[in-house]
Every structure is written in C-alpha cells, then in structure tokens.
Design an enzyme around this catalytic site. Structure first.
Site, PDB file in Angstrom:
ATOM      1  N   CYS A   1       0.991  -1.128   0.036  1.00 26.66           N
ATOM      2  CA  CYS A   1      -0.149  -0.064  -0.107  1.00 26.66           C
ATOM      3  C   CYS A   1       0.821   1.302  -0.130  1.00 26.66           C
ATOM      4  CB  CYS A   1      -1.038  -0.196   1.260  1.00 26.66           C
ATOM      5  SG  CYS A   1      -2.261   0.978   0.991  1.00 26.66           S
TER       6      CYS A   1
ATOM      7  N   GLU B   1      -1.043  -8.815   4.958  1.00 24.99           N
ATOM      8  CA  GLU B   1      -0.765  -9.135   6.299  1.00 24.99           C
ATOM      9  C   GLU B   1      -2.263  -8.814   7.173  1.00 24.99           C
ATOM     10  OE1 GLU B   1      -0.141  -6.338   4.608  1.00 24.99           O
ATOM     11  OE2 GLU B   1      -0.725  -4.539   5.843  1.00 24.99           O
TER      12      GLU B   1
ATOM     13  N   HIS C   1      -3.596  -5.752   0.938  1.00 24.26           N
ATOM     14  CA  HIS C   1      -2.684  -6.041   2.250  1.00 24.26           C
ATOM     15  C   HIS C   1      -2.873  -7.513   2.604  1.00 24.26           C
ATOM     16  CE1 HIS C   1      -2.348  -1.821   3.899  1.00 24.26           C
ATOM     17  NE2 HIS C   1      -3.218  -1.661   3.064  1.00 24.26           N
TER      18      HIS C   1
END
Lengths: 225, 77
Positions: free
Chosen positions: A89, A199, A197
């Site tokens: 990002c 994660e 994302h």
C-alpha cells in the site's frame, strides 16, 4: 538459520504493527522495528517491510517524502544488494517514488477511497514472494487506499508483462490500474510492491488466510522450510 | 529570489481530480469548459546563489515525479 526481518515505521505509518505481527507469527522470530530517521539498517536482514499508512500525511505525493528519508537510502542500498524488500500500500507508493519499482500510483479513477476485500489473480507464482501460490490462483485480500491506480507508460507495462514482473492482478476493476495491475516485482525479483494488504489476511479471525502464503514463500525462500 | 514551480500531470495521464472539478464547474452552470487538469504550484524563496541547475535538480528529485508529471520554473523577481 533464524529468519531476520525488519519493518520500517515512517511518521504516519499505520500498518507497521500488522506487518511486523504477520512476520513474527509466521516466522516465529522477532521482527526488528526501524525508524525512518535511522541512517542504517540492522545487518544480515532476510526481509525488509515497508508498511501501509499515510507517511508524512501524504504531503506532496503519497510516499514522496518517505522515499527521501534517511532510512530509504539504506533500504535502496540493501535492495540493490539483493535483500528482499516488500512494500504494501503506502509502502508500494514509497517503492515507486524511490525508483526501486517502475511506474507511479495515481488517485483512484473513481475518486473514492476503496476499502474492501478484492479478488486477486496470481500472475507469477515463481518469485521469492509468491512461490507458495499457484499461477492463475485466485485469492481474496483486503485493499484500503485512495491512490492505488497503477500507472506506467505502455512500453514499461509491456516490459513488466514480458518479464513476468506482474505478480498480482485485480480480477475486476478496483481503482483504474493499468492492465489491472495490483503488484509488481523489480527486475531482480527481490522487490515486490502491492496495494492489497496480505498482512491483513493471515488468520481466520481476519476473515481469510490467503495472505499467509506470501510471507511463507519469502521465509522459505530465505531460510528454508 | 522568488521562484514559482508549476507542476502538472503529463498529457495522457488520467486526472480524476481534474475530471471531478470539471464536473463540479458544469454543475454550477458554467458552460464551455472543455477540460480541467489539476496541478500544483510551489512558491520558493531562495538565495541569489542558488543556480538554475540546482532548481532543476530540486524539481527532478522531489517537487515533480517525472514518471507522471512535468514542471516549469518561473522566476518572479
């Protein structure tokens, strides 16, 4: 050998903890936290993470000021030596602004901030970061960005496609990105930037675990299984 | 020395903000606006010793992203 990772925090980063937690949970080793003003990185890193967020309040251009911060000189040097660097990002925006990855990220074509799960197609399943996926596999990963519209000239896009450097593509139009590109690799394959994302998709309580394989791939690639 | 740096998107680079502004102008009833492109203006106050080369370098290294933007330097006084 134990996996050694570091995550950089810029003023305005807000996914640095998420990225560090993902690396720690999946590798079982502690992730070193590095501040943007640090001129040096820890030695012998297997992975450098540039997190999401709004570094420097997105002043000037997203990622522009962060990409000129002291720690980025060390990150660029490490990347050029082959250390894996992963930008998510805002971290992807920092990578394009720093010149480690080609292109630029413009305001989303629909103007709006986009925050939802999106389907990604794995285009290259042979890179350090993506070997745990199958080519063509569809995965669900959250996005949350205002400036994720990937732009590069046609010649650069052709080169990226020809060299297998498009790692992920959106299955639909999310933000107007050229050729629906969601993530790109550098020429050597040790730098990956992506807007979604992974994660935020590493355990069932996140609503999905499709992001795990990315970290597992990199850890396996650097220190073995 | 006062210097203005005008930064604008290269032709062909999509400008959603310009498009939204255009739309808004039309919404206010202004007719005849063919296109709107949004850019940035920097006003710098620099020492007389700052060279043209240095100004150029500032634009290339920070003020503009040469992948998507052009810049123009204007010396005001």
């Amino acid at each position: 050998m134990a996996f050694r990772s570091a995550v950089v925090t810029f003023p305005g980063s807000n996914c640095d903890r998420d990225l560090a937690v993902a690396l720690e949970k999946i590798s079982g080793t502690q992730c070193i936290r590095v501040w943007h003003g640090d001129a040096e990185l820890p030695d012998n890193l297997d992975f450098i993470g540039l997190p999401g967020g709004f570094s420097y309040g997105d002043y000037l251009r997203c990622g522009a000021i962060a990409s000129r911060s002291p720690v980025m000189r060390a990150v660029i040097e490490a990347a050029n030596k082959g250390v894996p660097v992963f930008g998510v990002c805002n971290g992807f925006q920092v990578l394009t602004e720093s010149g480690l990855l080609p292109g630029a990220l413009l305001r989303n074509s629909g103007i709006r901030f986009v925050c939802r799960d999106v389907t990604l197609k794995v285009e290259n399943a042979q890179s350090l970061f993506t070997s745990g996926y199958e080519a063509g596999q569809e995965i669900s990963i959250p996005v949350a960005h205002h400036d994720g519209n990937y732009h590069a000239d046609a010649e650069t896009l052709d080169r990226l496609e020809g060299e297998g450097r498009v790692a992920f593509r959106y299955a639909g139009n999310v933000n107007g990105s050229a050729r629906q590109i969601a993530g790109v690799l550098n020429q050597a394959g040790n730098v990956l930037g992506m807007m979604p994302h992974p994660e935020r998709a590493i355990e069932a309580t996140h609503g999905g675990t499709d992001g795990r394989a990315l970290f597992e791939s990199a850890i396996r690639g650097m220190v073995g299984a | 020395m006062k210097v203005r740096v005008h930064v604008s998107l290269k032709p062909g680079v999509l400008d959603p903000q310009g498009r939204a502004i255009h739309h808004s102008l039309e919404g206010l009833g202004f007719a005849g606006v063919n296109d709107v492109r949004a850019g940035r203006l920097f006003e710098l106050d620099v020492a007389e010793t700052v060279t043209d080369e240095a100004l150029d370098d500032m634009c290339k290294k920070l003020l503009a992203n040469m992948v998507i933007e052009n810049y123009r330097i204007e010396k005001v006084a």
